[in-house]
Design an enzyme around this catalytic site. Structure first.
Site, PDB file in Angstrom:
ATOM      1  N   TYR A  82       0.856  -1.177   0.000  1.00 11.65           N
ATOM      2  CA  TYR A  82       0.000   0.000   0.000  1.00 11.65           C
ATOM      3  C   TYR A  82       0.892   1.227   0.000  1.00 11.65           C
ATOM      4  CZ  TYR A  82      -2.757   3.838   1.817  1.00 11.65           C
ATOM      5  OH  TYR A  82      -3.342   5.070   1.977  1.00 11.65           O
ATOM      6  N   GLU A  93      -3.699   7.350  -3.870  1.00  9.74           N
ATOM      7  CA  GLU A  93      -3.441   6.037  -3.261  1.00  9.74           C
ATOM      8  C   GLU A  93      -3.222   4.976  -4.313  1.00  9.74           C
ATOM      9  OE1 GLU A  93      -6.302   5.536   0.642  1.00  9.74           O
ATOM     10  OE2 GLU A  93      -6.614   4.219  -1.060  1.00  9.74           O
TER      11      GLU A  93
END
Ligand code: GDP
Ligand code: MN
Length: 393
Positions: free
Chosen positions: A110, A198
């Site tokens: 991530y 993101e």
């Protein structure tokens, strides 16, 4: 993992965010957008099997909700596209699917940039626990997400990127590539006025390639004026939203470029109104035929549609009573407009045909302007649109 929406943001679709990422040099899987089963098949052939078919809606967690399928053959693409296109995902109907070359990954990371309001600074985040459960990780073991605050005046220094990547426990083989992805993501976040950017998951392949398999980018609404290309992406999806709404309401609707909203009963009547708007120097914002039997609910749905179009500055109703009675439509218009605390745009009404006189009596002139002829109604709406234009310019 997104900042609470304390200001309005424009959300890009995954495919749009990936376009922006790819332009900035980030590696994304080859992909094509599809809006029908046949398009999905053609897309899969051009992308090459296996492919991931991914619902394009503004929600996270699509994987868990059944909005993503990995498939290896034409038959499977058909089945997957049939189930995904048109499905309802957390309240959103799916109209587009991204058909993407499937990534064979060994790890999911991530990486993300958001504004840490507590700290009053942007923060870069990295975790080796990327994938579908990152929200849980954030809630239950926040220490598994490494955070590096950034001084916006200087940007994310390369040493900070490396610290975040090593701090999160990313393996040495891919560390510098992941740090460079984080650097690019920060630059994009900053340059594109994003509230959040993101990549989850950032996939690592057996060959140590680093691929952005998902993409989120939300843009601060107040900054859209200086991001015209991103704003254009919004109107792309916006037009879709309006046309979807029209489908739900059962209207014939086409969005056009202008600012005079047009509502009528009957296709010919609406076309005539379009021509007249043009004739009087205005620009039609739409074609909207509400059909026969225009009761309050239909009228109010029609108004909901034209008011939802951000370009609309004025509205003209052109109603010809046949089976539809003028008094009934007039009541519908009154009721619909009474529901608004403030009517967002001036509305002009022209009623003709069955019970037109009764209708004109009934119309509440505190809420709408009434004109006896179509020419006058259109001329007035065009003027209203110009006045508003002038006032807001
Ligand atoms: P989200 O659920 O809306 O966040 O959608 P993502 O794009 O993040 O996909 C969710 C999950 O689906 C990923 O974490 C993967 O496990 C899986 N997935 C998505 N794309 C691919 C792909 O190309 N290959 C493989 N093997 N899995 C994928
Ligand atoms: Mn994801």
């Amino acid at each position: 993992m997104r900042a609470a929406a304390r200001f309005r943001v424009m959300r890009l679709h995954e495919y749009q965010a990936k376009e922006v990422f790819a332009d900035a040099g980030l590696s994304v899987p080859g992909a094509t957008l599809a809006t029908s089963v046949d398009e999905a098949v053609t897309a899969a052939e051009s992308v090459g099997y296996p492919v991931a078919i991914k619902a394009q809606v503004h929600v996270g967690g699509r994987g868990k909700a059944g909005g993503i399928e990995l498939v290896e053959s034409e038959a499977e693409v058909r089945e997957a596209a049939e189930s995904i296109l048109g499905m309802e995902l957390k309240g959103y109907e799916v109209h587009q699917a991204l058909v993407e070359s499937a990534v064979d990954f060994v790890d999911e990371l991530y990486v993300g940039i958001t504004m840490d309001r507590g700290a009053g600074r942007p923060v870069a985040m990295v975790s080796t626990r990327g994938g579908v459960d990152i929200e849980e990780v954030a809630a239950e073991s926040p220490e598994d997400i490494f955070r590096e605050h950034v001084d916006p005046a200087f940007g994310l220094h390369p040493y900070q990127g490396r610290r975040a990547v090593y701090g999160a426990g990313v393996t040495r083989e891919v560390a510098s590539d992941v740090a460079s992805v984080l650097g690019t993501l920060y630059e994009l976040w900053d340059a594109r006025d994003a509230s959040d950017a993101e990549i989850n998951p950032l996939m690592i392949t057996a060959e140590d390639e680093v691929v952005a398999a998902d993409a989120v980018m939300n843009i601060d609404d107040d900054a859209l004026f200086r991001q015209p290309d991103l704003e254009a992406m919004e109107s792309e999806s916006y037009a879709d939203d309006l046309e979807r709404k029209a489908g739900e309401y059962g209207f014939d609707y086409v969005r056009l470029e202008g600012n005079v909203g047009i509502i009528g009963n009957g296709a010919g009547l609406v076309m005539t109104t379009l021509d007249l708007v043009d004739h009087y120097g205005g620009e039609p914002a739409n074609f909207l035929d509400i059909g026969g039997g225009a009761k309050a609910e239909r009228v109010s749905n029609a108004l909901d549609m034209v008011f939802a179009d951000e370009n609309v500055e004025a509205v003209v109703f052109n109603i010809f009573g046949g089976i539809t009675r003028g008094d009934e439509v007039a009541r519908g218009i009154n009721e619909a407009l009474e529901n608004f605390d403030e009517i967002p745009k001036d509305v002009v009404v022209r009623l003709a045909g069955t019970n037109a006189e009764e209708g004109m009596e009934i119309l509440n002139t505190d809420l709408v302007a009434v004109e006896g002829t179509l020419e006058d109604a259109v001329r007035r709406a065009v003027e209203n649109a110009k006045d508003t234009e002038g006032a807001s310019a």
